[in-house]
Design a protein around this motif. Structure first.
Motif, short mmCIF file in Angstrom:
data_model
loop_
_atom_site.label_atom_id
_atom_site.label_comp_id
_atom_site.label_asym_id
_atom_site.label_seq_id
_atom_site.Cartn_x
_atom_site.Cartn_y
_atom_site.Cartn_z
N PRO A 35 0.84 -1.21 0.00
CA PRO A 35 0.00 0.00 0.00
C PRO A 35 0.87 1.25 0.00
O PRO A 35 1.29 1.74 1.05
N LEU A 36 1.16 1.78 -1.18
CA LEU A 36 2.08 2.92 -1.29
C LEU A 36 1.37 4.27 -1.21
O LEU A 36 2.02 5.30 -1.11
N THR A 37 0.06 4.26 -1.28
CA THR A 37 -0.72 5.49 -1.12
C THR A 37 -1.78 5.25 -0.05
O THR A 37 -2.23 4.12 0.14
N ALA A 41 0.77 4.03 3.84
CA ALA A 41 1.90 4.23 2.93
C ALA A 41 3.25 4.06 3.61
O ALA A 41 4.22 3.62 2.97
N GLY A 44 3.94 0.50 3.41
CA GLY A 44 4.18 0.11 2.03
C GLY A 44 5.58 0.49 1.56
O GLY A 44 6.26 -0.31 0.89
N ASN A 45 6.01 1.68 1.91
CA ASN A 45 7.36 2.11 1.51
C ASN A 45 8.42 1.25 2.17
O ASN A 45 9.46 0.94 1.56
N ASP A 75 0.96 -1.25 -6.39
CA ASP A 75 0.39 -0.44 -5.31
C ASP A 75 -1.02 -0.92 -5.00
O ASP A 75 -1.93 -0.83 -5.84
N THR A 76 -1.24 -1.41 -3.79
CA THR A 76 -2.57 -1.86 -3.38
C THR A 76 -3.40 -0.73 -2.76
O THR A 76 -4.51 -0.98 -2.29
N GLN A 77 -2.85 0.47 -2.73
CA GLN A 77 -3.57 1.70 -2.36
C GLN A 77 -4.29 1.56 -1.02
O GLN A 77 -3.65 1.43 0.02
N ALA A 87 -3.57 -4.63 -8.90
CA ALA A 87 -2.12 -4.70 -8.70
C ALA A 87 -1.60 -6.11 -8.96
O ALA A 87 -0.57 -6.29 -9.61
N THR A 102 4.77 -9.65 0.23
CA THR A 102 4.08 -8.53 0.84
C THR A 102 4.21 -8.60 2.36
O THR A 102 4.59 -9.64 2.91
#
Length: 411
Positions: A35-37, A41, A44-45, A75-77, A87, A102
């Protein structure tokens, strides 16, 4: 290699356009669902950073089984079904990609079903209750899916005995047997809150609140906290795991603190939480299953943390270390099998592994595909934040320091 075998290999390389002429040019792509957004996030990063750290190290050493590894990110947002599916499908459509990793991609781990259908090796590190529920009925249907985190049952059951131990030792003074709980409506947080509620009630405690808020960004916790101040429970528990939400919760609690121990699930382990709260976080308690076990008894943790810190300028939270270990686990299996397209063989090697990792000694339960939990395996760890540092105080054999009464509580 004999001369005849070498000639055969070179001939095949010339005939098959999809195969590079030199082994060092071969690429094995690995996918990271993260989840990058959105509110997760920071996690995710870290996932991407941890995976890239391992890949860079492996490639610098010459690769593995004649392959250079390459990270491809999906990106799974907001972790919705549509975002995760999109994704996954984008990554799975790449013919050079034969494994995915993940920390968590969704709240329910529904993607396990899709990934297993493609015989895709999938290493995951969260939502163990959901993983177990999916796999335990038919573990043979999921030969490629393995979890680096153990059963979350200890999240539900370990807290009351730990509190009792602290009271018996005189390190914690509680004024009553009342607990107030709150969660956001996602499978991870909700199931832990429900488990804790049962655990406290079974031990004779009164649960004054067990509130559930919509999942997502939460700016105002004051309605719940107003009731807390009226009931004055000895223990307050928030199982929402997003660090931004947890930071706001703590700030609003400290506007008018009660004589209560404050426990926040997972979020304090994320570096972003300390960046947002600073010294305000002193006294907060949290626990981890699968967290980095950075003690002299587990030198692997210090090794991984140093590499991450040297590369990114800060210590990792949970997922920087776990994604690093996932990639290393995969590389070890690929080295033994020799071909990234042999997905089932690689997954079998992974499932039979027994290795020391940053969070303890890892082996897998064949019935659930979860990591084995226990003091000599992957232990549950209780931490307290003090002056910007995380202090491991339980289990005792790994403890780095002692629990102390939070500054807002009566001594």
């Amino acid at each position: 290699m004999s001369l005849s075998k070498l000639c055969t290999s070179l001939a095949l390389a010339a005939l098959v356009a999809a195969t590079p002429a030199n082994s060092q040019d071969k690429i094995a792509k690995i996918g990271v669902l993260a989840p990058l957004t959105g509110g997760s996030a920071a996690d995710g990063n870290e996932m991407v950073n941890g995976a890239k750290l391992a890949v860079d190290e492996i490639n610098a050493a010459g690769g593995v089984a004649g392959y250079q590894l390459e990270v491809v990110v999906g990106d799974t947002q907001n972790q919705s079904a549509d975002a995760v599916t999109s994704a996954f499908e984008r990554l799975a459509g790449d013919r050079d990609l034969n494994a995915m990793f993940t920390g968590y991609a969704s709240g329910s781990n529904f993607e396990i079903e899709m990934i297993a259908e493609q015989d895709m090796p999938y290493l995951i590190a969260a939502n163990s209750a959901q993983t177990r529920d999916i796999i335990a009925a038919h573990p043979d249907k999921f030969p490629t899916v393995w979890s680096l985190t153990p059963s979350y049952d200890a999240y539900n059951t370990a807290m009351v005995p730990v509190l009792q131990g602290l009271e018996t030792s005189g390190k914690l003074k509680l004024t009553n047997r009342r607990a107030a709980l709150i969660s956001s409506d996602n499978p991870y947080s909700k199931s832990i809150m429900e488990g804790l509620k049962k655990s406290f009630e079974d031990a004779g405690w009164s649960v004054t609140s067990a509130d559930l808020l919509p999942f997502g960004e939460i700016n105002d916790w004051r309605t719940f906290l107003a009731k807390v101040r009226q009931d004055n429970p000895a223990v307050i528990i928030n199982t929402d795991y997003q660090p931004g939400n947890a930071a706001k919760f703590l700030t609003q609690f400290l506007e008018q603190p009660t004589d209560s121990l404050v426990f926040i699930q997972y979020a304090p382990s994320v570096p972003e939480f300390l960046n947002l709260t600073g010294k305000q976080a002193t006294g907060i308690v949290y626990n981890l299953l699968g967290g980095t076990l950075n003690t002299p008894k587990n030198p692997r943790a210090a090794e991984v943390m140093k590499k991450y810190n040297d590369n990114y300028g800060n210590e990792p939270g949970t997922y920087g270390a776990l994604l690093y270990e996932e990639v290393m686990f995969y590389a070890n299996a690929l080295k033994k099998v020799g071909d990234p397209t042999k997905r089932l063989e690689i997954s079998k090697v992974i499932g039979e592994s027994h290795m020391q990792i940053a969070s303890g000694m890892l082996s897998f339960d064949p019935n659930t595909h979860l990591a084995v939990q226990g003091d000599n395996a992957i232990p549950i760890q209780f931490f307290q934040i003090w002056d910007g540092k995380r202090v491991l105080f339980y289990p005792h054999e790994y403890a780095e320091g002692e629990f102390r009464m939070p500054p807002w509580m009566k001594q």
